[in-house]
Design an enzyme around this catalytic site. Sequence first.
Site, short mmCIF file in Angstrom:
data_model
loop_
_atom_site.label_atom_id
_atom_site.label_comp_id
_atom_site.label_asym_id
_atom_site.label_seq_id
_atom_site.Cartn_x
_atom_site.Cartn_y
_atom_site.Cartn_z
N GLU A 40 28.95 -23.74 1.55
CA GLU A 40 28.42 -23.46 0.21
C GLU A 40 29.35 -22.49 -0.51
O GLU A 40 29.41 -21.31 -0.15
CB GLU A 40 27.01 -22.85 0.29
CG GLU A 40 25.98 -23.77 0.94
CD GLU A 40 24.60 -23.14 1.05
OE1 GLU A 40 24.46 -21.91 0.78
OE2 GLU A 40 23.66 -23.85 1.40
N HIS A 82 19.41 -14.84 3.67
CA HIS A 82 18.98 -14.14 2.45
C HIS A 82 17.82 -13.18 2.73
O HIS A 82 17.69 -12.15 2.06
CB HIS A 82 18.53 -15.15 1.39
CG HIS A 82 19.64 -15.83 0.66
ND1 HIS A 82 20.25 -15.30 -0.45
CD2 HIS A 82 20.25 -17.03 0.88
CE1 HIS A 82 21.18 -16.13 -0.90
NE2 HIS A 82 21.19 -17.20 -0.10
#
Length: 252
Positions: A224, A135
């Site tokens: 995920e 991220h």
Amino acid sequence: MLLTATAAVPSAQAGPEPKAPKEFVALSSVDRTIIQEMRYTTVHNFVGERVDGYRQPLCILTRPAAEALHRAQRRLLARGYSLKVYDCYRPQRAVDHFVRWAKDLADERMKKEFYPLVDKSRLFADGYIAEKSGHSRGSTVDVTIVRLPAAPTRPYLPGEKLVACSAPRSERFPDSSVDMGTGFDCFDTLSHTDDPRIQGAQRANRQLLKGTLAEQGFVNLPEEWWHFTFKPEPFPSTFFDFPVARRSVAGH
């Protein structure tokens, strides 16, 4: 004199906050229809408090990633759905906050919702927490799908009874997302995108999200269902630390 000189060092290093490179944009400047529910600016996350570096509830991404999300959104809107982002660019200071939290084994205030079946001492070994995050490179997004018309997710009330993120949708926190089989940020193997226990409508929802984003260049993290990285990344090996705030991308 030595003590005086040493004390002056931190203030000399403080300086202005870092800004985002020109390649970064606020997602809203590219697509205003994508719903933003930025969880780390709130206390409703696995840490249980607002996370360092999140000054405003704002999705910031590299422009290619934002434009790819916009293309995916247009396809979903035509089918009666919208994307909803939970997290986008994440500053390194936020990752450091996660690491400090994970090492504090006494702090389990959000365990019953986000990691009910995982011993907190296993979070590093099991891969749920790491010292670096994709991220922070600016092209990774945590995202889900909402059926339109979208009802807002109700506010989380600190201290309310927590329900396991792996519980049936009717029992867990009432997110506006379609049923993906678990809540967002659920530290559980049920969150693995292709877990065979996820079937029916839940599996179809995951595949709709994964397929729509894959068409636009996003690669899913298999562990995920919500985690996608745009490829090729403009900054494949740079981990940024500017705060999540409008002024970080102002004037681009």
